[in-house]
Design an enzyme around this catalytic site. Sequence first.
Site, PDB file in Angstrom:
ATOM      1  N   HIS A 136      45.373  24.811 101.432  1.00  0.00           N
ATOM      2  CA  HIS A 136      46.603  25.215 100.683  1.00  0.00           C
ATOM      3  C   HIS A 136      47.522  24.319 100.756  1.00  0.00           C
ATOM      4  CE1 HIS A 136      44.884  29.305 100.975  1.00  0.00           C
ATOM      5  NE2 HIS A 136      45.804  29.762  99.732  1.00  0.00           N
ATOM      6  N   LYS A 140      53.028  26.430 102.547  1.00  0.00           N
ATOM      7  CA  LYS A 140      52.460  27.853 102.671  1.00  0.00           C
ATOM      8  C   LYS A 140      53.162  28.259 104.336  1.00  0.00           C
ATOM      9  CE  LYS A 140      48.465  30.836 102.581  1.00  0.00           C
ATOM     10  NZ  LYS A 140      49.251  31.901 102.083  1.00  0.00           N
TER      11      LYS A 140
END
Length: 251
Positions: A136, A140
């Site tokens: 990711h 995040k």
Amino acid sequence: MTENIRVGVLGARGRMGLEVCKAVDAADDLTLVSMIDQGEELFQASSAGAQVLVDFTNPDVVMDNLKWAVGQGISVVVGTSGFSTERLEQVREWLAAKPGVGVLIAPNFGIGAVLMMQFAARAARFFESVEIIEQHHPRKLDAPSGTAAHTARVIAEARAAAGSPPMPDATKEEHLGARGTDVDGVRIHSIRAAGLVAHQEVLFGTTGETLTIRHDSLDRSSFMPGVLLAVRAVLRRPGLTIGLDPLLDEG
Ligand SMILES: NC(=O)C1=CN([C@@H]2O[C@H](COP(=O)(O)OP(=O)(O)OC[C@H]3O[C@@H](n4cnc5c(N)ncnc54)[C@H](OP(=O)(O)O)[C@@H]3O)[C@@H](O)[C@H]2O)C=CC1
Ligand SMILES: O=C(O)C1=N[C@H](C(=O)O)C[C@H](O)C1
């Protein structure tokens, strides 16, 4: 003529919230009535007559938002991550006191991601080993991702149902984190790097062969068809719905 569904967005100035506001605004059958972000009052949504709230905030605040919305009789579509079994049970309890209200919580609204999880569950019983690698963007907040944790749980359920033995792993000495984290016996490895959006590989192995199932969200627009599907469905699904799977099965 049916009336448009009145939609409010929580986390409206975030990466996902902005995209959801655009998608709702562009849909002929939905009306965006409220956009709420950090520091703004939730009652703006009830005052604006929102019938469905879409929550893309963060794991620390999502439960308070849900408690308030269910209490107000407003249905909610939740994309925010961080849902443990205990949290889901709490939501069920709130809903029991409010028949008619629907909450749909999906670890991932990408149709391809939903299929990846289904394919992984189907493959699980045929392989000795399985590990998950999720990647990711570096902003995040949580690791492992909600998608990876959910994938691990459905794989673990499928392995348990098939009576699969524990996975082979001779590791005796380990630098902290080297083997990832363990969710229901399935290892998850989390990578965070600039340039990424949301990506996951499920790597299966058995004698003489491996199978890799990979999904990539290259842009946040990938989540929007699933979010809109959920917004349209949640008013006719009282109680708790987990994941998009039952909606995709409706055809
Ligand atoms: N299910 C799915 O398909 C997907 C789920 N996600 C999940 O969605 C969540 C949001 O992701 P993302 O958009 O990238 O995150 P962002 O941090 O970009 O957005 C979250 C927004 O919510 C705001 N916020 C914080 N507290 C509140 C509150 N009490 N009320 C209203 N708004 C609040 C934040 O403000 P501030 O920045 O000031 O704190 C921010 O603007 C994460 O949990 C992520 O994992 C993401 C993509 C897809
Ligand atoms: O934070 C994100 O970006 C994402 N979060 C969700 C998760 O935790 O699984 C869904 C998707 O992976 C994007």
